[in-house]
Design a protein around this motif. Structure first.
Motif, PDB file in Angstrom:
ATOM      1  N   ALA A 197     -25.480  19.468 -52.682  1.00  0.00           N
ATOM      2  CA  ALA A 197     -24.584  20.363 -51.955  1.00  0.00           C
ATOM      3  C   ALA A 197     -24.407  21.644 -52.753  1.00  0.00           C
ATOM      4  N   VAL A 198     -24.046  22.727 -52.057  1.00  0.00           N
ATOM      5  CA  VAL A 198     -23.811  24.006 -52.727  1.00  0.00           C
ATOM      6  C   VAL A 198     -22.822  24.810 -51.889  1.00  0.00           C
ATOM      7  N   ILE A 199     -22.006  25.609 -52.554  1.00  0.00           N
ATOM      8  CA  ILE A 199     -21.078  26.508 -51.877  1.00  0.00           C
ATOM      9  C   ILE A 199     -21.231  27.898 -52.465  1.00  0.00           C
ATOM     10  N   GLY A 200     -21.292  28.893 -51.589  1.00  0.00           N
ATOM     11  CA  GLY A 200     -21.316  30.284 -52.020  1.00  0.00           C
ATOM     12  C   GLY A 200     -20.156  31.042 -51.406  1.00  0.00           C
ATOM     13  N   GLU A 201     -19.520  31.924 -52.175  1.00  0.00           N
ATOM     14  CA  GLU A 201     -18.361  32.664 -51.667  1.00  0.00           C
ATOM     15  C   GLU A 201     -18.444  34.124 -52.071  1.00  0.00           C
ATOM     16  N   ALA A 202     -17.971  34.998 -51.175  1.00  0.00           N
ATOM     17  CA  ALA A 202     -17.923  36.431 -51.437  1.00  0.00           C
ATOM     18  C   ALA A 202     -16.734  37.017 -50.690  1.00  0.00           C
ATOM     19  N   GLY A 203     -16.204  38.134 -51.213  1.00  0.00           N
ATOM     20  CA  GLY A 203     -15.085  38.821 -50.563  1.00  0.00           C
ATOM     21  C   GLY A 203     -13.778  38.596 -51.287  1.00  0.00           C
ATOM     22  N   GLU A 204     -12.748  39.311 -50.819  1.00  0.00           N
ATOM     23  CA  GLU A 204     -11.432  39.225 -51.432  1.00  0.00           C
ATOM     24  C   GLU A 204     -10.354  39.243 -50.362  1.00  0.00           C
ATOM     25  N   GLY A 205      -9.263  38.474 -50.625  1.00  0.00           N
ATOM     26  CA  GLY A 205      -8.107  38.490 -49.748  1.00  0.00           C
ATOM     27  C   GLY A 205      -8.422  38.030 -48.342  1.00  0.00           C
ATOM     28  N   GLY A 206      -7.457  38.175 -47.450  1.00  0.00           N
ATOM     29  CA  GLY A 206      -7.660  37.898 -46.043  1.00  0.00           C
ATOM     30  C   GLY A 206      -7.982  36.453 -45.744  1.00  0.00           C
ATOM     31  N   PRO A 207      -8.372  36.170 -44.508  1.00  0.00           N
ATOM     32  CA  PRO A 207      -8.706  34.802 -44.116  1.00  0.00           C
ATOM     33  C   PRO A 207     -10.034  34.344 -44.701  1.00  0.00           C
ATOM     34  N   VAL A 208     -10.190  33.025 -44.801  1.00  0.00           N
ATOM     35  CA  VAL A 208     -11.431  32.428 -45.299  1.00  0.00           C
ATOM     36  C   VAL A 208     -12.237  31.936 -44.101  1.00  0.00           C
ATOM     37  N   ILE A 209     -13.426  32.486 -43.933  1.00  0.00           N
ATOM     38  CA  ILE A 209     -14.308  32.106 -42.819  1.00  0.00           C
ATOM     39  C   ILE A 209     -15.471  31.318 -43.394  1.00  0.00           C
ATOM     40  N   ALA A 210     -15.642  30.089 -42.925  1.00  0.00           N
ATOM     41  CA  ALA A 210     -16.694  29.203 -43.423  1.00  0.00           C
ATOM     42  C   ALA A 210     -17.861  29.162 -42.447  1.00  0.00           C
ATOM     43  N   PHE A 211     -19.057  29.243 -42.989  1.00  0.00           N
ATOM     44  CA  PHE A 211     -20.272  29.020 -42.205  1.00  0.00           C
ATOM     45  C   PHE A 211     -20.924  27.747 -42.734  1.00  0.00           C
ATOM     46  N   LEU A 212     -21.208  26.829 -41.831  1.00  0.00           N
ATOM     47  CA  LEU A 212     -21.728  25.519 -42.208  1.00  0.00           C
ATOM     48  C   LEU A 212     -23.245  25.512 -42.093  1.00  0.00           C
ATOM     49  N   GLY A 213     -23.907  25.149 -43.190  1.00  0.00           N
ATOM     50  CA  GLY A 213     -25.358  25.073 -43.195  1.00  0.00           C
ATOM     51  C   GLY A 213     -25.842  23.672 -43.521  1.00  0.00           C
ATOM     52  N   GLU A 214     -27.028  23.355 -43.072  1.00  0.00           N
ATOM     53  CA  GLU A 214     -27.680  22.073 -43.367  1.00  0.00           C
ATOM     54  C   GLU A 214     -29.141  22.332 -43.680  1.00  0.00           C
ATOM     55  N   PHE A 215     -29.778  21.378 -44.380  1.00  0.00           N
ATOM     56  CA  PHE A 215     -31.187  21.576 -44.730  1.00  0.00           C
ATOM     57  C   PHE A 215     -31.920  20.256 -44.940  1.00  0.00           C
ATOM     58  N   ASP A 216     -31.377  19.146 -44.436  1.00  0.00           N
ATOM     59  CA  ASP A 216     -32.072  17.866 -44.599  1.00  0.00           C
ATOM     60  C   ASP A 216     -33.089  17.658 -43.481  1.00  0.00           C
ATOM     61  N   ALA A 217     -34.139  16.926 -43.814  1.00  0.00           N
ATOM     62  CA  ALA A 217     -35.228  16.640 -42.880  1.00  0.00           C
ATOM     63  C   ALA A 217     -35.155  15.180 -42.428  1.00  0.00           C
ATOM     64  N   LEU A 218     -36.180  14.749 -41.724  1.00  0.00           N
ATOM     65  CA  LEU A 218     -36.257  13.380 -41.204  1.00  0.00           C
ATOM     66  C   LEU A 218     -37.533  12.711 -41.686  1.00  0.00           C
ATOM     67  N   ALA A 219     -37.438  11.423 -41.921  1.00  0.00           N
ATOM     68  CA  ALA A 219     -38.597  10.665 -42.397  1.00  0.00           C
ATOM     69  C   ALA A 219     -39.618  10.468 -41.279  1.00  0.00           C
ATOM     70  N   GLY A 220     -40.896  10.489 -41.668  1.00  0.00           N
ATOM     71  CA  GLY A 220     -41.969  10.126 -40.746  1.00  0.00           C
ATOM     72  C   GLY A 220     -42.332  11.156 -39.709  1.00  0.00           C
ATOM     73  N   LEU A 221     -41.850  12.400 -39.840  1.00  0.00           N
ATOM     74  CA  LEU A 221     -42.125  13.411 -38.821  1.00  0.00           C
ATOM     75  C   LEU A 221     -42.956  14.576 -39.354  1.00  0.00           C
ATOM     76  N   SER A 222     -43.767  14.328 -40.353  1.00  0.00           N
ATOM     77  CA  SER A 222     -44.673  15.366 -40.842  1.00  0.00           C
ATOM     78  C   SER A 222     -45.561  15.866 -39.702  1.00  0.00           C
TER      79      SER A 222
END
Length: 473
Positions: A62-87
């Motif tokens: 897992a990893v989290i990146g943050e930028a900016g100052e003050g104000g509301p916190v807006i989260a963007f959700l990312g994924e990057f896992d694959a599936l077995a057997g689908l080459s």
């Protein structure tokens, strides 16, 4: 139509993030084994000037990146896992694995994480250019495919200061997700018996394989007495070996239990466990169970869906061209009529015969359809107002978890859909930063849908991310 400034910011940042999606496509890694993928995401976050936190919640991938100052916190959700057997080879409209039995991005998560980061970068740039207070946070979340990465992150408080969460998913037709998903738990049942010579001394053996098979029979009888929307399915992890002349002393089976809500799921799990105990009793074996992962049902958010719908209508459909349609037609020819009709049904849209790409705007009054599957975005949606888009990246009818999805994962249409999704997510991010009233309405909607009891974490208190158990498989 006046262009929104965020659109060009997305387009300016797009080449690097498209390259990231291609690199992740080329290194498909499954649940909790996404080492190269998370490294690539962390590297890009640093290159983009984000402060990076690695291994949050004790999850190495897992990893989290943050930028900016003050104000509301807006989260963007990312994924990057694959599936077995689908080459699968890229851009080839016939099934041909790059490597037999290897992994592949059959759910498009190489695009998912990259587009979410693209939206985060663009919103960060917009905040900086306009001098608007606000913080952008990208969550690189592993193990969506069965590992409940976000559930562990929610449980450990990583979303406690987030104001709004935004996500998306590749698809063949566009949908603003107003329906729910199913709560889901993965449980391993291990039966222990006694080995013996299956011919010379069968009376001395106690078969763990018999117990596992009897559990399957019991679950099949249970299906008649479950709610219609509940689901129970399984995979044999260890059948007890390859020697039929030895009474199998140990077996392991993995069950997935799904239901509309967490309380309904917990009730059904209790019944499934009783079936396992009964199978052990009948065979004079013992059974132990281990909960690997669990996720909650998704809570849609009306005000955020309305804002995202408006932004989709303003931006218009994904700008596919004739070359994209020719490309998609080749893949649609590999699909069944049922595949194609199911895609239209799932999107709540009237089928359009002959349409090969989803370059249309989802109607605001489309029927609300439940997802049927499960996602750990659900747990985020119970603690933070969350909105999720499905945007067009593949030929209409392409099923998730298919070789066709993998083959189209690096294509021109996929890149256009990825950019388009990032533009809509970034525009929605601007809305929630500027409009405190929208944030308040979103939170009121969450509290109303969540009810008096609110979030019930589906994980047991002692559960830990099953990194070793699932990354090794």
């Amino acid at each position: 139509m006046n262009e929104h400034p965020i659109w060009s910011l997305v387009e300016e940042a797009a080449p690097r993030l498209i390259d990231l999606s291609h690199r992740v496509w080329a290194t498909p890694e499954t649940c909790y084994a996404e080492r190269q993928s998370v490294a690539a995401h962390a590297e890009e976050l640093r290159a983009q000037g984000f402060d990076v936190t690695e291994a949050p919640a004790g999850i190495p991938t897992a990893v989290i990146g943050e930028a900016g100052e003050g104000g509301p916190v807006i989260a963007f959700l990312g994924e990057f896992d694959a599936l077995a057997g689908l080459s699968q080879e890229a851009d080839l409209a016939e099934q041909k694995p790059l490597e037999a039995g290897a992994n592949g991005h059959g759910c498009g998560h190489n695009l998912l994480g990259s587009a979410s980061m693209l939206a985060a970068v663009a919103l960060r740039d917009w905040l900086k250019q306009t001098g608007t207070p606000g913080r952008v946070r990208y969550y690189g979340c592993p193990a969506e495919e069965g590992g409940a990465g976000k559930t562990f992150m929610v449980r450990d408080g990583l979303f406690k200061d987030v104001d709004i969460a935004i996500s998306w998913h590749p698809n063949s037709l566009p949908i603003i997700l107003r329906g729910s998903s199913l709560a889901n738990t993965r449980i391993d049942f291990t039966f222990e018996g006694r080995a013996a010579h299956a011919a010379g001394a069968p009376h001395l053996g106690r078969s763990a394989l018999d117990a596992m098979e009897l559990m399957s029979v019991g679950i099949n009888y249970l299906r008649e007495h479950m709610p219609d929307t509940a689901r129970v399915h399984y995979a044999i992890i260890d059948g007890g070996g390859i020697s039929p002349n030895v009474v199998q002393a140990r077996t392991k089976v993995r069950y997935v239990v799904r239901a509309d809500t967490v309380p309904e799921m917990l009730s059904l799990i209790d019944r499934v466990c009783k079936v396992a105990e009964g199978a052990a009793l009948m065979t004079e074996t013992s059974v132990t169970r281990e909960i690997l992962a669990a996720v909650s049902n998704l809570l849609p958010n009306g005000p955020l869906c309305d804002a995202m719908q408006k932004n989709y209508e303003t931006l218009g459909p994904v700008p596919f061209d004739a070359a994209d349609r020719e490309y998609a037609a080749g893949f649609q020819a590999t699909l069944s009529d049922e595949d194609i009709s199911d895609a239209w049904r799932s999107a709540g849209l009237v089928p359009e015969p002959g349409r090969v790409l989803g370059d249309l705007v989802p109607p605001a009054d489309a029927p609300v359809r439940p997802l049927g599957g499960s996602t750990d975005v659900g747990d985020v949606s119970w603690v933070v107002p969350t909105v999720q888009l499905m945007d067009a990246t593949t030929a209409v009818g392409t099923q998730l978890h298919s070789w066709q999805m993998v083959a189209q994962g690096k294509s021109g249409p996929a890149a256009k859909g990825m950019i388009h999704a990032a533009q809509i997510m970034a525009m929605t991010g601007v809305d929630v930063v500027l409009d405190a009233g929208l944030r308040e309405r979103a939170w009121a909607d969450l509290r109303a849908r969540g009810g008096a009891e609110g979030y019930i974490c589906p994980l047991t208190a002692d559960a830990v991310p099953p990194v070793k158990a699932m990354a090794a498989e």
